[in-house]
Design a protein around this motif. Structure first.
Motif, PDB file in Angstrom:
ATOM      1  N   GLY A 229       0.831  -1.195   0.000  1.00  0.00           N
ATOM      2  CA  GLY A 229       0.000   0.000   0.000  1.00  0.00           C
ATOM      3  C   GLY A 229       0.871   1.252   0.000  1.00  0.00           C
ATOM      4  O   GLY A 229       2.087   1.173  -0.180  1.00  0.00           O
ATOM      5  N   PRO A 230       0.182   2.380   0.190  1.00  0.00           N
ATOM      6  CA  PRO A 230      -1.245   2.528   0.459  1.00  0.00           C
ATOM      7  C   PRO A 230      -2.086   2.411  -0.808  1.00  0.00           C
ATOM      8  O   PRO A 230      -1.614   2.639  -1.918  1.00  0.00           O
ATOM      9  N   ASP A 232      -6.700   2.102  -2.055  1.00  0.00           N
ATOM     10  CA  ASP A 232      -8.120   2.149  -1.699  1.00  0.00           C
ATOM     11  C   ASP A 232      -8.731   0.796  -2.034  1.00  0.00           C
ATOM     12  O   ASP A 232      -8.956   0.470  -3.206  1.00  0.00           O
ATOM     13  N   HIS A 233      -8.974  -0.015  -1.007  1.00  0.00           N
ATOM     14  CA  HIS A 233      -9.518  -1.359  -1.204  1.00  0.00           C
ATOM     15  C   HIS A 233     -10.909  -1.327  -1.820  1.00  0.00           C
ATOM     16  O   HIS A 233     -11.237  -2.165  -2.670  1.00  0.00           O
ATOM     17  N   VAL A 234     -11.746  -0.384  -1.436  1.00  0.00           N
ATOM     18  CA  VAL A 234     -13.132  -0.344  -1.899  1.00  0.00           C
ATOM     19  C   VAL A 234     -13.200  -0.070  -3.396  1.00  0.00           C
ATOM     20  O   VAL A 234     -13.943  -0.730  -4.133  1.00  0.00           O
ATOM     21  N   ASP A 267      -6.364  -5.497  -2.600  1.00  0.00           N
ATOM     22  CA  ASP A 267      -6.150  -5.148  -1.195  1.00  0.00           C
ATOM     23  C   ASP A 267      -4.652  -5.101  -0.914  1.00  0.00           C
ATOM     24  O   ASP A 267      -3.839  -5.539  -1.734  1.00  0.00           O
ATOM     25  N   LYS A 268      -4.311  -4.561   0.249  1.00  0.00           N
ATOM     26  CA  LYS A 268      -2.903  -4.561   0.653  1.00  0.00           C
ATOM     27  C   LYS A 268      -2.444  -5.984   0.950  1.00  0.00           C
ATOM     28  O   LYS A 268      -3.227  -6.829   1.405  1.00  0.00           O
ATOM     29  N   ASN A 271      -3.142  -7.108   4.550  1.00  0.00           N
ATOM     30  CA  ASN A 271      -4.559  -7.382   4.813  1.00  0.00           C
ATOM     31  C   ASN A 271      -4.973  -8.723   4.235  1.00  0.00           C
ATOM     32  O   ASN A 271      -5.736  -9.476   4.843  1.00  0.00           O
ATOM     33  N   HIS A 310      -9.129  -5.360  10.083  1.00  0.00           N
ATOM     34  CA  HIS A 310      -9.364  -3.930  10.290  1.00  0.00           C
ATOM     35  C   HIS A 310      -8.584  -3.139   9.242  1.00  0.00           C
ATOM     36  O   HIS A 310      -7.352  -3.073   9.284  1.00  0.00           O
ATOM     37  N   ARG A 311      -9.304  -2.565   8.287  1.00  0.00           N
ATOM     38  CA  ARG A 311      -8.670  -1.793   7.217  1.00  0.00           C
ATOM     39  C   ARG A 311      -8.709  -0.299   7.471  1.00  0.00           C
ATOM     40  O   ARG A 311      -7.894   0.439   6.927  1.00  0.00           O
ATOM     41  N   ARG A 314     -10.317   4.319   5.119  1.00  0.00           N
ATOM     42  CA  ARG A 314      -9.661   4.601   3.827  1.00  0.00           C
ATOM     43  C   ARG A 314      -8.579   3.565   3.506  1.00  0.00           C
ATOM     44  O   ARG A 314      -7.644   3.856   2.760  1.00  0.00           O
ATOM     45  N   THR A 315      -8.688   2.377   4.055  1.00  0.00           N
ATOM     46  CA  THR A 315      -7.695   1.311   3.893  1.00  0.00           C
ATOM     47  C   THR A 315      -6.326   1.765   4.381  1.00  0.00           C
ATOM     48  O   THR A 315      -5.292   1.313   3.892  1.00  0.00           O
TER      49      THR A 315
END
Length: 443
Positions: A229-230, A232-234, A267-268, A271, A310-311, A314-315
């Motif tokens: 990351g960083p 944005d997972h969403v 995702d990271k 995570n 726990h993200r 804002r991830t």
């Protein structure tokens, strides 16, 4: 592209009750479980269980596993999950290599690729490397040239050869051998994700995917991608990836979905690994709150609190490596100075593993104090190269903290995370699989 043909139709089965039943079927293994037991353990009515299992059998996800004697009346029919009815690809994009695995519904690895990669080579090159590797895995394992559906292979042992592997020269130690895949089996609450139309699964084998897409692969749910990351997972959009700021704003999810024609979740890396561990069942940690610390080409953390990854909104959670612990210390690739990552990797570069473990322990102690976690798990190729040194060194710092604070509980334990070198890639596959079983919020 948030849906698709073939295995993506499995995502239409997602509902709370169906996930409960699927999860119990998977946990029962080859021995299976009866409808009555399913009703008792889920709290659903026998009629509801019968409807759900009939639907699962119609779609090829469940099958009879024999009969079991009952206390009265006729023997009960026992049902089991059909692992080969669904698959997901998990991709670990590291700074210098790409590792991809194809897993079945049990989480067993049935195909694997590992190739060198330069994350700074540009978006087109990296996206094509991911897409090409995914096509190879799908073609070789699910869609052979004759158009028939390939038989699912038995996962190779951890020290066995990996097909078509080119081993890069890692900058921070050898890559650890992969461990045996672990079946996920502890329930987590499902999170809402986009759901494609509830159309039936293909009844007949599907030929090799056309035009470079994977949409026609008969059982493929999609692709999970995990990277530093960083991000944005969403939205599946990258930010200023540490050391590679040129990725800022790149829509990786959309780019891969356009090329491959199947759902993609981004995702990271930390995570994804943490999600894989929460779905690890007997091989995962027997606690609801832990931190997974990943030390490889960088340093990050995956946080599991109350049984869920726990993200943050804002991830942004888990940017563990960029805690500043030495003001005006050495510069870090993130732009700050004195970050744990910079200090830790510098010590590794000097060959001073004791100092690297001490620095990592200082960060772990900060986490233990902030979040009151129950367990610290260590992973990543640098840790895998000297696991004893890191467990001992990090544990010593946590022990010292516990002695200062007193109390009856003692120090937070430190262990090596299960999963080995494939842990992040397998966790990336769980970004697609876990929500199907009500175990996570991958999508």
């Amino acid at each position: 592209m948030r849906g698709g043909a073939g295995g993506a139709n499995l995502l239409a089965l997602r509902s709370h009750n169906t996930a409960l039943v699927l999860d119990l079927l998977r946990g029962a293994g080859a021995e299976g479980i009866s409808r009555l037991e399913l009703a008792e353990r889920t709290g659903l009515t026998p009629q509801a269980v019968s409807k759900i299992t009939a639907r699962l059998r119609e779609r090829g996800l469940a099958a009879e596993a024999g009969r079991r004697a009952s206390t009265g009346g006729k023997p009960r029919t026992v049902l089991r999950l059909v692992p080969e009815a669904g698959h997901a690809i998990g991709v670990h994009l590291d700074r210098d290599e790409l590792r991809a695995v194809l897993v079945d519904l049990d989480g067993a690895v049935v195909g694997e690729r590992r190739v060198p990669l330069d994350l700074g080579a540009g978006a087109d090159a990296v996206v094509e490397a991911v897409a090409g590797t995914a096509r190879e895995l799908t073609a070789d394992t699910l869609c052979p040239p004759d158009g028939s559906v390939a038989a699912v292979s038995t996962p190779r042992p951890p020290d066995g050869p990996v097909a078509a592997v080119s081993t890069p020269r890692p900058p921070d130690g050898p890559v650890a051998a992969a461990s045996t895949p672990r079946p996920p089996d502890s329930p987590l609450p499902a999170a809402p994700t986009p759901r494609p139309p509830d159309s039936p699964l293909p009844a007949a084998p599907t030929p090799r995917p056309p035009d470079g897409t994977l949409a026609a692969a008969p059982t493929l749910l999609g692709l999970g991608v995990a990277l530093p990351g960083p991000l944005d997972h969403v939205r599946g959009v990258l930010h200023r990836v540490t050391g590679f700021p040129e990725w800022d704003g790149f829509p990786l999810r959309d780019a891969l979905e356009e090329r491959l024609g199947v759902p993609v979740v981004v995702d990271k890396d930390t995570n994804a690994a943490a999600l894989g561990l929460t779905a690890g069942g007997d091989r995962g940690p027997a606690t609801a709150s832990f931190a997974y610390l990943h030390l490889g080409t960088g340093l990050g953390a995956g946080l599991v609190i109350g049984g869920a990854v726990h993200r943050g909104a804002r991830t942004g959670a888990g940017e563990f490596g960029h805690q500043v612990i030495q003001l005006d210390g050495p510069p870090c690739t993130c732009g700050a100075r004195g970050c744990i990552e910079a200090l830790c990797l510098a010590a590794v570069g000097r060959g001073d593993l004791a100092e690297a473990a001490r620095v990592l322990g200082a960060g772990a102690a900060n986490l233990a104090g902030l979040l009151d976690i129950d367990l610290v798990l260590l992973g990543g190729r640098t840790v895998a190269a000297a696991p004893g040194a890191f467990v001992e060194g990090v544990g010593a710092v946590l022990d010292a903290r516990a002695r200062r604070e007193g109390g009856r509980e003692g120090a937070v334990p430190v262990r090596i995370a299960p999963g080995g070198a494939r842990g992040v890639a397998e966790g990336a596959a769980q970004l697609l699989l876990a929500p199907l079983f009500g175990r996570g919020d991958g999508g």
